[in-house]
Write a protein that holds these residues in place. Structure first.
Motif, mmCIF file in Angstrom:
data_model
loop_
_atom_site.group_PDB
_atom_site.id
_atom_site.type_symbol
_atom_site.label_atom_id
_atom_site.label_comp_id
_atom_site.label_asym_id
_atom_site.label_seq_id
_atom_site.Cartn_x
_atom_site.Cartn_y
_atom_site.Cartn_z
ATOM 1 N N ALA A 1 0.830 -1.207 0.000
ATOM 2 C CA ALA A 1 0.000 0.000 0.000
ATOM 3 C C ALA A 1 0.861 1.251 0.000
ATOM 4 O O ALA A 1 0.625 2.177 -0.783
ATOM 5 N N THR A 2 1.881 1.282 0.835
ATOM 6 C CA THR A 2 2.775 2.436 0.898
ATOM 7 C C THR A 2 3.468 2.655 -0.442
ATOM 8 O O THR A 2 3.534 3.781 -0.950
ATOM 9 N N HIS A 3 3.963 1.581 -1.029
ATOM 10 C CA HIS A 3 4.667 1.662 -2.314
ATOM 11 C C HIS A 3 3.763 2.234 -3.411
ATOM 12 O O HIS A 3 4.157 3.162 -4.132
ATOM 13 N N PHE A 4 2.544 1.686 -3.556
ATOM 14 C CA PHE A 4 1.673 2.124 -4.647
ATOM 15 C C PHE A 4 1.033 3.476 -4.391
ATOM 16 O O PHE A 4 0.739 4.203 -5.339
ATOM 17 N N LEU A 5 0.858 3.849 -3.138
ATOM 18 C CA LEU A 5 0.402 5.206 -2.859
ATOM 19 C C LEU A 5 1.480 6.213 -3.249
ATOM 20 O O LEU A 5 1.182 7.250 -3.843
ATOM 21 N N LYS A 6 2.736 5.907 -2.942
ATOM 22 C CA LYS A 6 3.841 6.809 -3.313
ATOM 23 C C LYS A 6 3.958 6.942 -4.825
ATOM 24 O O LYS A 6 4.278 8.018 -5.329
ATOM 25 N N ARG A 7 3.714 5.865 -5.554
ATOM 26 C CA ARG A 7 3.787 5.909 -7.019
ATOM 27 C C ARG A 7 2.688 6.779 -7.616
ATOM 28 O O ARG A 7 2.860 7.334 -8.702
ATOM 29 N N ASN A 8 1.558 6.880 -6.925
ATOM 30 C CA ASN A 8 0.410 7.594 -7.470
ATOM 31 C C ASN A 8 0.156 8.950 -6.828
ATOM 32 O O ASN A 8 -0.664 9.712 -7.323
ATOM 33 N N GLU A 9 0.834 9.247 -5.742
ATOM 34 C CA GLU A 9 0.609 10.508 -5.016
ATOM 35 C C GLU A 9 1.950 11.096 -4.622
ATOM 36 O O GLU A 9 2.683 10.488 -3.857
ATOM 37 N N ARG A 10 2.245 12.256 -5.137
ATOM 38 C CA ARG A 10 3.551 12.871 -4.896
ATOM 39 C C ARG A 10 3.620 13.716 -3.624
ATOM 40 O O ARG A 10 4.690 13.931 -3.081
ATOM 41 N N GLU A 11 2.490 14.199 -3.161
ATOM 42 C CA GLU A 11 2.455 15.075 -1.982
ATOM 43 C C GLU A 11 2.620 14.252 -0.703
ATOM 44 O O GLU A 11 1.755 13.448 -0.367
ATOM 45 N N SER A 12 3.710 14.469 0.022
ATOM 46 C CA SER A 12 3.947 13.689 1.242
ATOM 47 C C SER A 12 2.882 13.959 2.302
ATOM 48 O O SER A 12 2.531 13.057 3.062
ATOM 49 N N LYS A 13 2.331 15.166 2.345
ATOM 50 C CA LYS A 13 1.282 15.451 3.324
ATOM 51 C C LYS A 13 0.019 14.645 3.016
ATOM 52 O O LYS A 13 -0.710 14.258 3.919
ATOM 53 N N HIS A 14 -0.231 14.337 1.746
ATOM 54 C CA HIS A 14 -1.364 13.493 1.379
ATOM 55 C C HIS A 14 -1.102 12.048 1.792
ATOM 56 O O HIS A 14 -2.011 11.350 2.249
ATOM 57 N N LEU A 15 0.138 11.616 1.627
ATOM 58 C CA LEU A 15 0.506 10.251 2.008
ATOM 59 C C LEU A 15 0.328 10.031 3.511
ATOM 60 O O LEU A 15 -0.097 8.959 3.937
ATOM 61 N N ILE A 16 0.631 11.046 4.293
ATOM 62 C CA ILE A 16 0.473 10.943 5.747
ATOM 63 C C ILE A 16 -0.994 10.726 6.105
ATOM 64 O O ILE A 16 -1.317 9.901 6.955
ATOM 65 N N VAL A 17 -1.896 11.444 5.435
ATOM 66 C CA VAL A 17 -3.329 11.299 5.681
ATOM 67 C C VAL A 17 -3.777 9.881 5.313
ATOM 68 O O VAL A 17 -4.454 9.205 6.093
ATOM 69 N N LEU A 18 -3.403 9.407 4.133
ATOM 70 C CA LEU A 18 -3.834 8.094 3.648
ATOM 71 C C LEU A 18 -3.208 6.947 4.432
ATOM 72 O O LEU A 18 -3.792 5.859 4.520
ATOM 73 N N ASP A 19 -2.054 7.190 5.034
ATOM 74 C CA ASP A 19 -1.373 6.147 5.807
ATOM 75 C C ASP A 19 -2.197 5.698 7.016
ATOM 76 O O ASP A 19 -1.998 4.607 7.530
ATOM 77 N N ARG A 20 -3.144 6.521 7.447
ATOM 78 C CA ARG A 20 -3.998 6.133 8.577
ATOM 79 C C ARG A 20 -4.764 4.849 8.282
ATOM 80 O O ARG A 20 -4.985 4.045 9.180
ATOM 81 N N ILE A 21 -5.142 4.651 7.022
ATOM 82 C CA ILE A 21 -5.830 3.408 6.641
ATOM 83 C C ILE A 21 -4.818 2.279 6.500
ATOM 84 O O ILE A 21 -5.055 1.159 6.962
ATOM 85 N N THR A 22 -3.677 2.553 5.886
ATOM 86 C CA THR A 22 -2.650 1.527 5.692
ATOM 87 C C THR A 22 -2.261 0.878 7.014
ATOM 88 O O THR A 22 -2.065 -0.337 7.081
ATOM 89 N N GLN A 23 -2.167 1.657 8.061
ATOM 90 C CA GLN A 23 -1.730 1.131 9.360
ATOM 91 C C GLN A 23 -2.750 0.191 10.009
ATOM 92 O O GLN A 23 -2.436 -0.493 10.971
ATOM 93 N N LEU A 24 -3.954 0.111 9.454
ATOM 94 C CA LEU A 24 -5.006 -0.728 10.023
ATOM 95 C C LEU A 24 -4.972 -2.174 9.535
ATOM 96 O O LEU A 24 -5.651 -3.026 10.093
ATOM 97 N N TYR A 25 -4.186 -2.452 8.484
ATOM 98 C CA TYR A 25 -4.185 -3.803 7.921
ATOM 99 C C TYR A 25 -3.755 -4.856 8.932
ATOM 100 O O TYR A 25 -2.877 -4.622 9.764
#
Length: 166
Positions: free
Chosen positions: A82-106
């Protein structure tokens, strides 16, 4: 005594209304596509994409993807991918921080497990469920961007993306 009966009737009514609301939401979704989940040429499950309108772009509408698994998968594998493919599709690190909240739930999965990732456009709410148990929600204007993992310009699998959106 009369008050106790009223409370029971009111509670039962509210429960039925909440159940109907979830059921009616599910009824508004159409299965748009499905495809095998392949990892290193090995099928580990099946993905199914649902949306309100399969002919419209996935952005901006209620949608969900269900992932049914036939193999054991550790939680670190979900988080890393999830982290890898989010980084490939989203360049803004502040956006990645927001989306990581879901990734951490797996959590890890075993054969027969079902992950569901659903999005409510009206409230910008992303929900992650494992076997019908809510693991967490993300209510944020960027929440739907989490689906870029599978549907973005550089997805997990271009072939799976095509099968889901077909």
């Amino acid at each position: 005594m009369g008050t106790a009966i009223q409370k029971v009737v009111l509670s039962t009514g509210l429960l039925m209304l909440c159940s109907f609301s979830s059921w009616s939401h599910a009824q508004n979704m159409n299965q748009c596509g499905r495809g095998p989940l392949l990892v290193a040429q090995k099928q580990v499950g099946v993905a199914r994409y649902y949306a309100q309108n399969c002919t419209k772009p996935w952005q901006g509408q209620n949608m969900q993807i269900d992932f049914s698994y036939t193999q054991n998968i550790p939680e670190w594998a979900f988080k890393r991918a999830a982290t890898h493919f989010l980084k490939r599709n989203e360049r803004e690190s502040k956006h990645l921080i927001v989306l990581d909240r879901i990734t951490q739930l797996y959590k890890p999965v075993k054969p027969g497990d079902l992950y569901r990732l659903s999005y409510q456009a009206e409230t910008h709410t992303l929900t992650l469920m494992l076997n019908q148990q809510v693991l967490g929600n993300l209510q944020h204007p960027l929440a739907q961007q989490y689906f870029n993992i599978w549907l973005g310009s550089q997805p997990f699998s271009a072939k799976l993306k095509q099968q889901l959106l077909n």
